[in-house]
Enzyme design. Structure first.
Site, PDB file in Angstrom:
ATOM      1  N   TYR A 383       0.821  -1.211   0.000  1.00  0.00           N
ATOM      2  CA  TYR A 383       0.000   0.000   0.000  1.00  0.00           C
ATOM      3  C   TYR A 383       0.856   1.263   0.000  1.00  0.00           C
ATOM      4  CZ  TYR A 383      -1.722   3.629   3.232  1.00  0.00           C
ATOM      5  OH  TYR A 383      -1.956   4.798   3.890  1.00  0.00           O
ATOM      6  N   GLY A 386       2.872   1.615  -3.297  1.00  0.00           N
ATOM      7  CA  GLY A 386       1.983   1.964  -4.399  1.00  0.00           C
ATOM      8  C   GLY A 386       1.512   3.406  -4.319  1.00  0.00           C
ATOM      9  N   CYS A 387       1.195   3.865  -3.106  1.00  0.00           N
ATOM     10  CA  CYS A 387       0.771   5.260  -2.945  1.00  0.00           C
ATOM     11  C   CYS A 387       1.915   6.222  -3.251  1.00  0.00           C
ATOM     12  CB  CYS A 387       0.252   5.488  -1.534  1.00  0.00           C
ATOM     13  SG  CYS A 387      -1.385   4.781  -1.237  1.00  0.00           S
ATOM     14  N   ARG A 388       3.132   5.840  -2.917  1.00  0.00           N
ATOM     15  CA  ARG A 388       4.277   6.698  -3.256  1.00  0.00           C
ATOM     16  C   ARG A 388       4.326   6.937  -4.762  1.00  0.00           C
ATOM     17  NH1 ARG A 388      10.693   5.073  -2.474  1.00  0.00           N
ATOM     18  NH2 ARG A 388      11.552   6.831  -3.685  1.00  0.00           N
TER      19      ARG A 388
END
Length: 422
Positions: A383, A386-388
């Site tokens: 998570y 992926g958000c980075r």
């Protein structure tokens, strides 16, 4: 047909990554630095019954799929390589029939998802209507009541689970989080003796920062574990005279007349349809001339749907909604006697924050796994990495919107130019 080639058909040809599978098959360049390894039949079932990021997440969190080339606490490098390659296509009836013959029809029968996955929206109605107090409490508990110790390992000493503001590129995570609180404190024009309401206060970072400077601060959170941790930290620092954190819905706060209200990372959980009531609540809680700061993740435009994708919805923020900064500002402006005076975007800062959280998870991987289990630790590594990428590629942003409550005649007496150090 071999498994790796079936997977290749699902995600697109001419892969720059390497795909390998438990049946010994492979696809993609043999010398690729990054790739996917499908480890067992259960992973195959997850992938074919939920094509896309949800199936990948299920297989990865359950340990049935590995992202080759990265540590599970920080799979950023592999995800970055995959991001340009994975273009999921929905097979047609003939292709599905051929796949069923090749790998076995049993793989097309859905199986239970990993235990880390939340219920789908249609099954959460038992917890109340979307964004009711009961259902919001359940959604917050899912994400934030994981383990305080786990959060300590990931977030570091500040126990701050929101975007930091880096004063320099080489600043540490702790320096950047302290700087974020300093910036918000200054934007709100807080002085010793003032009263601050911090809604969605998390582990009380902003509450304690303000209390150390003589500001009487009330924080509220729907997470019982956060409230307990924050109250213990307040007592340990000797701040009880100035600080309190309640386990409460912000809508149940009876006090008013605050000099300022801060909302740091709560708007994502509110629901776009509830923005008018949300911003009206904040206006009503501050005195005329008081300040309001809203800090939240946003979309880069105001056109796309607000609902989260399947992975975020099931594994990160159930019922979460994002919209553009323009929508947020317009909803604030629509509240009578609430004037927006400043806005800024911290998108790159959030990418840096996530980088440092992933680094903490890698450093503390063994203890994190012992605390919450490997599946949950893998879920968080996936998570955050992926958000980075999402913040780096302008898929999501992070905005501050600063407003003031006007007098009934529209008067305000703020300085002519920004008064804080950026």
């Amino acid at each position: 047909m071999k498994l790796a080639h079936i997977f290749e058909k699902l995600v697109g040809h001419e892969l720059g990554i390497r795909v390998t599978a438990y049946d010994g098959s492979s696809a993609g360049p043999a010398d690729a630095d990054y790739g996917l390894h499908l480890k067992n039949p259960r992973g195959t079932t997850y992938l074919v019954t939920a094509p896309g990021d949800l199936g990948l997440a299920r297989a990865y969190v359950s340990g049935d799929l590995d992202l080759v080339g990265s540590h599970p606490g920080d799979p950023y490098a592999t995800l970055q390589a995959l991001a340009g390659d994975l273009k999921f296509t929905k097979p047609g009836p003939l292709e599905l029939a051929q796949m069923a013959r090749d790998i076995g029809v049993e793989h097309f029968k859905p199986i239970a998802p990993p235990p880390q996955e939340s219920l789908p929206k249609w099954r959460r109605f038992a917890e109340g209507l979307r964004h009711s107090k009961e259902r919001d409490a359940e959604a917050i508990s899912y994400h934030y009541d994981v383990s305080n110790r786990f959060y300590e390992l990931v977030l570091g000493e500040s126990m701050t689970y929101t975007c930091a503001v880096y004063p320099t590129e080489d600043a540490t995570l702790e320096q950047a989080q302290e700087n974020k609180y300093r910036l918000i404190f200054d934007k709100l024009r807080l002085q010793p003796g003032d009263r601050l309401l911090d809604i969605g206060c998390g582990w009380g970072g902003m509450v304690r920062y303000a209390a150390r400077r003589g500001v009487h601060t009330l924080g509220v959170t729907l997470s019982q574990e956060q409230a307990q941790w924050a109250q213990a930290a307040i007592v340990a620092e000797g701040l009880s005279e100035f600080a309190e954190v309640r386990h409460s819905d912000y809508r149940d706060v009876p006090e008013s007349g605050f000099d300022a209200v801060s909302s740091i990372g709560l708007t994502e959980h509110i629901g776009v349809a509830n923005y008018p009531k949300y911003f009206t609540f904040m206006r009503d809680k501050v005195r005329p001339g008081g300040m309001i700061l809203n800090h939240c993740i946003t979309r880069p435009d105001n056109r796309h749907k607000s609902k989260a994708g399947p992975f975020i919805e099931r594994y990160v923020f159930p019922d979460g909604e994002l919209t553009g900064a323009g929508t947020i500002i317009s909803k604030m402006q629509d509240v009578p006697n609430l004037e927006v005076i400043h806005e800024e975007n911290f998108r790159i800062h959030y990418a840096m924050t996530l980088r440092d959280w992933n680094a903490n998870l890698v450093k503390n991987w063994d203890e994190a796994v012992a605390e919450v289990g490997e599946g949950t630790a893998r879920q968080w590594g996936l998570y955050m990495a992926g958000c980075r990428i999402g913040f780096e590629r302008d898929i999501v942003q992070l905005h501050h919107a600063l407003a003031t409550r006007l007098d009934e005649d529209g008067a305000q007496t703020l300085p002519l130019r920004p008064w804080w150090d950026a």
